[in-house]
Each structure stands twice: as C-alpha cells, then as structure tokens.
Design an enzyme around this catalytic site. Structure first.
Site, mmCIF file in Angstrom:
data_model
loop_
_atom_site.group_PDB
_atom_site.id
_atom_site.type_symbol
_atom_site.label_atom_id
_atom_site.label_comp_id
_atom_site.label_asym_id
_atom_site.label_seq_id
_atom_site.Cartn_x
_atom_site.Cartn_y
_atom_site.Cartn_z
ATOM 1 N N GLU A 128 0.797 -1.241 0.000
ATOM 2 C CA GLU A 128 0.000 0.000 0.000
ATOM 3 C C GLU A 128 0.826 1.285 0.000
ATOM 4 O O GLU A 128 0.595 2.179 0.816
ATOM 5 C CB GLU A 128 -0.968 -0.018 1.206
ATOM 6 C CG GLU A 128 -1.888 -1.207 1.209
ATOM 7 C CD GLU A 128 -2.777 -1.299 2.448
ATOM 8 O OE1 GLU A 128 -2.737 -0.390 3.287
ATOM 9 O OE2 GLU A 128 -3.513 -2.285 2.565
ATOM 10 N N ASN A 171 2.107 -5.242 -3.121
ATOM 11 C CA ASN A 171 0.704 -5.537 -2.823
ATOM 12 C C ASN A 171 -0.079 -4.244 -2.579
ATOM 13 O O ASN A 171 0.383 -3.369 -1.840
ATOM 14 C CB ASN A 171 0.670 -6.414 -1.553
ATOM 15 C CG ASN A 171 -0.661 -7.072 -1.285
ATOM 16 O OD1 ASN A 171 -1.232 -7.722 -2.170
ATOM 17 N ND2 ASN A 171 -1.165 -6.936 -0.057
ATOM 18 N N HIS A 208 -10.279 -6.176 -2.451
ATOM 19 C CA HIS A 208 -11.376 -5.893 -1.522
ATOM 20 C C HIS A 208 -12.458 -5.162 -2.307
ATOM 21 O O HIS A 208 -12.278 -4.006 -2.692
ATOM 22 C CB HIS A 208 -10.896 -5.002 -0.373
ATOM 23 C CG HIS A 208 -9.908 -5.668 0.528
ATOM 24 N ND1 HIS A 208 -10.221 -6.773 1.285
ATOM 25 C CD2 HIS A 208 -8.610 -5.389 0.800
ATOM 26 C CE1 HIS A 208 -9.159 -7.147 1.992
ATOM 27 N NE2 HIS A 208 -8.169 -6.330 1.716
ATOM 28 N N GLU A 237 -6.150 -10.754 -1.012
ATOM 29 C CA GLU A 237 -7.002 -10.481 0.165
ATOM 30 C C GLU A 237 -8.467 -10.416 -0.243
ATOM 31 O O GLU A 237 -9.233 -9.598 0.260
ATOM 32 C CB GLU A 237 -6.591 -9.149 0.827
ATOM 33 C CG GLU A 237 -5.129 -9.071 1.200
ATOM 34 C CD GLU A 237 -4.733 -7.769 1.893
ATOM 35 O OE1 GLU A 237 -5.622 -7.000 2.309
ATOM 36 O OE2 GLU A 237 -3.520 -7.529 2.014
#
Ligand code: G3I
Length: 307
Positions: A128, A171, A208, A237
């Site tokens: 991130e 990621n 997500h 995720e």
C-alpha cells in the site's frame, strides 16, 4: 466432493485464506481452514508491530504458530507484510534520519525473511505505498518522507538478498479497475522496476470489493496487463461485500478472471468466516458465521471446476 484447495490445485493454482492466530483454537474454524484451503496468510501476526515491537526486539512466538500450522497441514505460506505504513510501531514512525531508517528497514526485512527462509512462497515486500484517489502519488509514509521514491526498490533489493528463492510481491488495493490513477501509478512503477532489473516477481491485488470498488467487468484485462510486464499476479485479500446470488456471481467473475490469466497463480480470501471478517457487517466471505458454505462458495468451487 472437492474442496477449494483441491479444485484450485487441479487448475495449477493455490487457494488460500487469511488466518487469525487466536481463532485456531475454535474447532469449526480450524476444520474449515484445514479442509478447504492450501495456503495461509497471517491476518495480523506477521506485521511489523507484532514481530518487532521495539527496536531490535523480535518476537516470533505468535507468528510461528501460523508457520507451524501451515507446515503440519502441508499448506503454502504468503508472507504479509514486510514494509507497510500501518501497524507500524511508533518507534519506526518517529525515525527522522535516512541512514537510520534505511538500516532499520534492512534489519527488519532481513531478520524476518531469514527466520522463515525456505518456508514462504511469496512475500508482500511492500504494501500500500500509493495514495487513494486521483493523484497517482505515493502515500505520505515515514518511508516516503525520509527515504524518498527509492525506498520501494531498496526494500526489494534487500528482500532478494535475504531469501533469493521467494517470490517478491508489491501488494495494494483499489488497483483492480485498469483506467484509474492508482492502478496506472502502480503499473508504471512495476514497468520501471522490470526495465531496470529491480527484483520484483509479482503484483498482489488485494481485491477488496464493495460498491466503492466494484469488480471490474473485464478484471482479467488488468491482471493480464500486469502479467505482460513479466510478473506473476496473485489475488491476495479477496472479499466481496454482499450476499446471495449477486455476491456469488461476483465471486465467480473474479475467479474466472484469475483462471483466464496464466500468470495468476492463486487466490487468497481475507478470512475463513464472515463473523471474523475485518468488515463482518458486509458478510464478504465464503462461509457464514456458522461455517456453512454460502452461494459464493459454490460459485467459486464450480468456477474452479470442482463440485
Ligand atoms: O488484538 C487487539 C486487541 O487486543 C484489542 O483489544 C483490540 C481493540 O481494538 O484490537 C485488536 O487488534 C486489532 C487487530 O485487527 C486484531 O483484531 C486492531 O485494533 C485492528 O486494527 C486490526 O485490524 C486489522 C487491519 O488490517 C489493520 O490495518 C484487520 O484485522 C486485518 O484484517 C486488516 O488487514 C488489512 C491487510 O493487512 C492489508 N490490506 C487491508 C486489510 C484490511 O484492512
């Protein structure tokens, strides 16, 4: 009756889940985990604040329970995550000297990766690092402020040295739709790394999904565009807010997108059961609070060729 893990394996993929260490004592939790999944990501216990809460003091006791469970069950491990602005102890956030922060980053990556050397298939080396919204800018973290743009590639060089056989991933979330500033910014960084030989092997798409970040219609195009740079892609995720047939359809679409891209090597959902999801109110996972498989479960299973 096949399972998610078996069906994915037949497609040459893994199917994993995030695991919360303190739930492993719940029999239904562990039974579902062991039956359905063949890869584990620690939901929280491998993060910096857990592993190195104070300078130079490493505590692997909780984290090792994840590794031990994976070993006993013959599951793969995803390492999440080495360098991230969140769940970062304040002693790191307060470092103002570039030399010191660089040394601290090196020590953290090296110590953690060497501890698990040979046991982790993929590592989220950096998590991130980009802003939300339309700027395409780097996130304002201590690493960005103190070290400048080069901090991400520095982290990857250190990681390659620490465990040369691990797959090294960048990621992030909200990188699913192709034509957004954030996706483009990550893509440009990866393209630049690949062209200059910075050791990146993989891009993790957190995936997500909810109404603010819906499943893109042609998700496989985004995944394929990244893969065409020469990296593996993984859905790291996955969770999708919703319920019933509509949620199931979206899960099937995401699964199909991964299967459509040869370099998409696996899918991890962000939890075993809705009741322990980080956004439980969205019921975003494949098993309900009683560990009953949801429509979404059957949709994923069938898309993977299982039944
Ligand atoms: O363990 C403590 C507990 O002792 C305390 O009483 C309680 C009170 O708040 O907090 C507990 O810690 C919480 C921890 O989850 C364990 O449940 C933290 O407050 C809470 O912030 C933490 O949330 C985690 C979140 O990352 C933190 O950013 C979620 O479980 C975890 O699912 C989530 O995972 C992230 C990925 O790492 C990165 N991508 C996004 C994803 C979802 O946010």
């Amino acid at each position: 009756q096949t399972t998610l893990g078996d069906a994915a394996a037949a497609q040459g993929r893994y199917f994993g889940t995030a695991v919360a260490v303190d739930r492993l004592g719940e029999p239904d939790y562990t039974a579902t985990l062991n039956r359905e999944f063949n890869s584990i990501t620690a939901e929280n216990s491998w993060k910096w604040e857990s592993l190195q809460p104070s300078p130079g003091y490493f505590d692997f006791s909780t984290a090792d329970r994840i590794a031990e469970h994976a070993r006993q069950q013959g599951m793969e491990l995803r390492g999440h995550t080495l360098v991230w602005h969140s769940q970062l102890p304040s002693w790191v956030e307060n470092i103002g000297s570039a030399d010191e922060l660089r040394a601290v980053m090196r020590n953290h990556i090296t110590t953690v990766m060497e501890h698990y050397k040979g046991q982790v298939r993929s590592w989220d080396v950096v998590n991130e690092a980009f802003e939300d919204g339309n700027s395409g800018a780097r996130r304002n973290s201590v690493f960005q402020r103190v070290l400048g743009d080069s901090w991400i590639e520095e982290a990857f060089w250190i990681a390659r040295e620490a465990d040369p056989n691990a797959t090294l991933c960048y990621n992030d979330y909200n990188t699913d739709a192709w034509n957004t500033a954030k996706t483009q910014a990550v893509y440009n960084m990866v393209a630049d790394f690949v062209s200059r030989g910075v050791p990146i092997d993989c891009v993790g798409f957190q995936a997500h999904f909810n109404s603010g970040n819906p499943v893109p219609e042609n998700y496989h195009i985004t995944l394929q565009n990244f893969a065409d740079l020469g990296v593996e892609v993984q859905l790291t995720e996955l969770d999708i807010a919703g319920s019933g047939a509509s949620q199931a359809e979206q899960y099937a679409g995401v699964t199909l997108a991964c299967l459509a891209v040869p370099q998409c090597t696996g899918i991890t959902v962000w939890g075993v059961t809705d009741k322990y999801s980080w956004r439980a109110e969205d019921t975003p996972l494949l098993f309900d609070g009683n560990y009953n498989p949801k429509q979404a479960y059957y949709a994923v299973l069938e898309t993977l060729g299982g039944s």
